[in-house]
Design an enzyme around this catalytic site. Structure first.
Site, short mmCIF file in Angstrom:
data_model
loop_
_atom_site.label_atom_id
_atom_site.label_comp_id
_atom_site.label_asym_id
_atom_site.label_seq_id
_atom_site.Cartn_x
_atom_site.Cartn_y
_atom_site.Cartn_z
N THR A 1 0.83 -1.22 0.00
CA THR A 1 0.00 0.00 0.00
C THR A 1 0.86 1.26 0.00
OG1 THR A 1 -1.79 -1.16 1.10
CG2 THR A 1 -1.78 1.22 1.35
N TYR B 1 -8.01 0.91 -3.98
CA TYR B 1 -6.70 1.27 -4.53
C TYR B 1 -6.00 0.01 -4.99
CZ TYR B 1 -4.71 -0.66 -0.27
OH TYR B 1 -4.35 -1.51 0.73
N THR C 1 1.60 -4.38 4.35
CA THR C 1 1.45 -4.69 5.78
C THR C 1 0.81 -6.05 6.05
OG1 THR C 1 -0.70 -3.57 5.89
CG2 THR C 1 1.25 -2.23 6.39
N ASP C 2 0.14 -6.63 5.03
CA ASP C 2 -0.62 -7.87 5.28
C ASP C 2 0.27 -9.02 5.77
OD1 ASP C 2 -2.86 -6.56 4.42
OD2 ASP C 2 -3.12 -7.70 2.58
N LYS D 1 0.11 -7.74 12.89
CA LYS D 1 -0.93 -6.82 12.40
C LYS D 1 -2.19 -7.11 13.22
CE LYS D 1 -2.93 -4.89 8.21
NZ LYS D 1 -2.96 -4.84 6.74
N GLU E 1 -2.54 -29.01 28.45
CA GLU E 1 -3.69 -29.91 28.28
C GLU E 1 -3.36 -31.05 27.31
OE1 GLU E 1 -7.90 -28.39 28.21
OE2 GLU E 1 -6.84 -26.50 27.91
N1 ASP Z 1 -2.76 -5.52 0.88
C1 ASP Z 1 -1.72 -4.57 1.16
C2 ASP Z 1 -0.39 -5.32 1.16
O1 ASP Z 1 -0.14 -6.05 2.08
C3 ASP Z 1 -1.97 -3.92 2.45
C4 ASP Z 1 -0.93 -2.93 2.91
O2 ASP Z 1 0.17 -2.83 2.40
O3 ASP Z 1 -1.21 -2.20 3.89
O4 ASP Z 1 0.35 -5.20 0.23
#
Ligand code: ASP
Length: 351
Positions: A35, A48, A114-115, A187, A308
């Protein structure tokens, strides 16, 4: 899109007009997409595409970056990190190790979606053998967004990678003024800029307009103390993650093994639990040489050995603090060394 490029060009002009100051750190920026390099059709409009802008666009869009460090850029891939895979990881590890070995590089910044940042960062922290700073960075809003968070995050990431205090801390993740150790970061929110958290431990430090406060050191093995290496590897062992739930059956376990999984991570309920039927089938799989790690779908806390579930008797591995995603990374690397669940438990205790 025309507006988009215009605003980036404006930021580039601002950056250039700031002049070139004397700087000491030489930072290599490896770009992979996400992103932070994403574009909307129009600012302010929902939706986007990740990985639209290239590494030079990203550098140019940050005012005063040239005052922090001398930056050289390299585009490794340009993808949304949901498409991250073993092949890209191996390529990225090789480019990272090459950069770290160069006498002309003092630190590395990697832009990434971020994923799956929590998995890539942990993988790199185990296979990058250097004390030089490595900082991974992304953003939650695309580069064209009103109040995009990418430029500020990138500025802080370059400041962090230029800091002597980052040496020896392993791969770090910087977002929203926080610095996290790759091993601990997760995340935790689908859309908020405050998404990354080191749930069990808290951040490694804070950074605000490039000024850094460090907190506790990393106590687990990584970097120069890691046993793992991907030099010469063209692929990684297949490890699948299976999610536990009420009524969990054995079908997906059988399918994964039949399809070639050498290791399985269970995102267990609670403290790494699952139905008795699933547990019995996994114990049989473990006896036949598939390595089974019990992790948890809960999101925080520790999966304890022999709580457990009698891991000793069943030949299973307990993930400790590691989430299912990070357990999968460590198990893939562990399987390049051994299939012995006891030895692999030691890796889970130490890394
Ligand atoms: N879907 C995007 C990615 O992981 C999300 C992000 O970058 O925040 O490339």
């Amino acid at each position: 899109m025309r507006m988009t490029m215009k605003s980036l060009a404006l930021l580039a002009c601002l950056s250039l007009s700031s002049g070139v100051a004397a700087q000491s750190s030489r930072i290599r920026l490896l770009a992979t997409g996400g992103t932070i390099a994403g574009a909307q059709a129009k600012p302010g409009e929902y939706g986007y595409k990740s990985g639209t802008f290239n590494v030079q666009d990203l550098i140019s869009a940050v005012p005063d970056l040239d005052k922090l460090a001398m930056i050289s850029g390299e585009q490794v891939v340009n993808i949304g990190s949901q498409d991250m895979n073993d092949e890209v990881w191996l390529k990225l590890a090789s480019r990272l190790n090459a950069a770290l070995a160069s006498p002309d590089v003092d630190g590395v910044v990697i832009t990434h979606g971020t994923d799956t940042l929590e998995e890539t960062s942990y993988f790199l922290s185990l296979v990058a053998h250097s004390d030089k700073p490595v900082v991974m960075v992304g953003s939650m809003r695309p580069a064209t967004a009103i109040s995009a968070d990418g430029p500020g995050n990138l500025y802080n990431a370059v400041a962090t990678a230029s800091s002597s205090g980052a040496r020896g801390r392993g791969v770090l993740v910087e977002l929203n003024d926080e610095i996290h150790y790759a091993r601990n970061v997760q995340k935790t929110n689908t859309s908020s800029v405050q998404t990354f958290s080191s749930v069990n431990r808290g951040p490694a430090g804070l950074v605000n307009t490039g000024k850094i406060r460090w907190f506790q050191p990393m106590d687990k093995r990584h970097g120069t103390t890691s046993d793992f290496s991907v030099d010469g590897l063209t692929k990684l062992p297949r490890v699948d993650i299976l999610y536990a739930y009420p009524n969990m059956s054995v079908d997906l376990i059988d399918a994964a093994i039949k399809d070639g999984a050498q290791g399985l991570v269970i995102a267990g309920v609670g403290d790494g639990n699952m139905t008795q039927a699933a547990l019995d089938r996994l114990a049989a799989a473990a006896k036949s040489g598939v390595v089974v790690v019990r992790s948890s779908r809960v999101g925080s806390g520790i999966v304890y050995r022999n709580n457990e579930v009698d891991d000793d008797k069943l030949g299973l591995v307990a993930s400790g603090e590691l989430s299912p995603g990070k357990s999968r990374v460590l198990l893939q690397l562990a399987l390049t060394k051994t299939k012995d669940p006891r030895a692999i438990q030691t890796y889970f205790d130490e890394y």
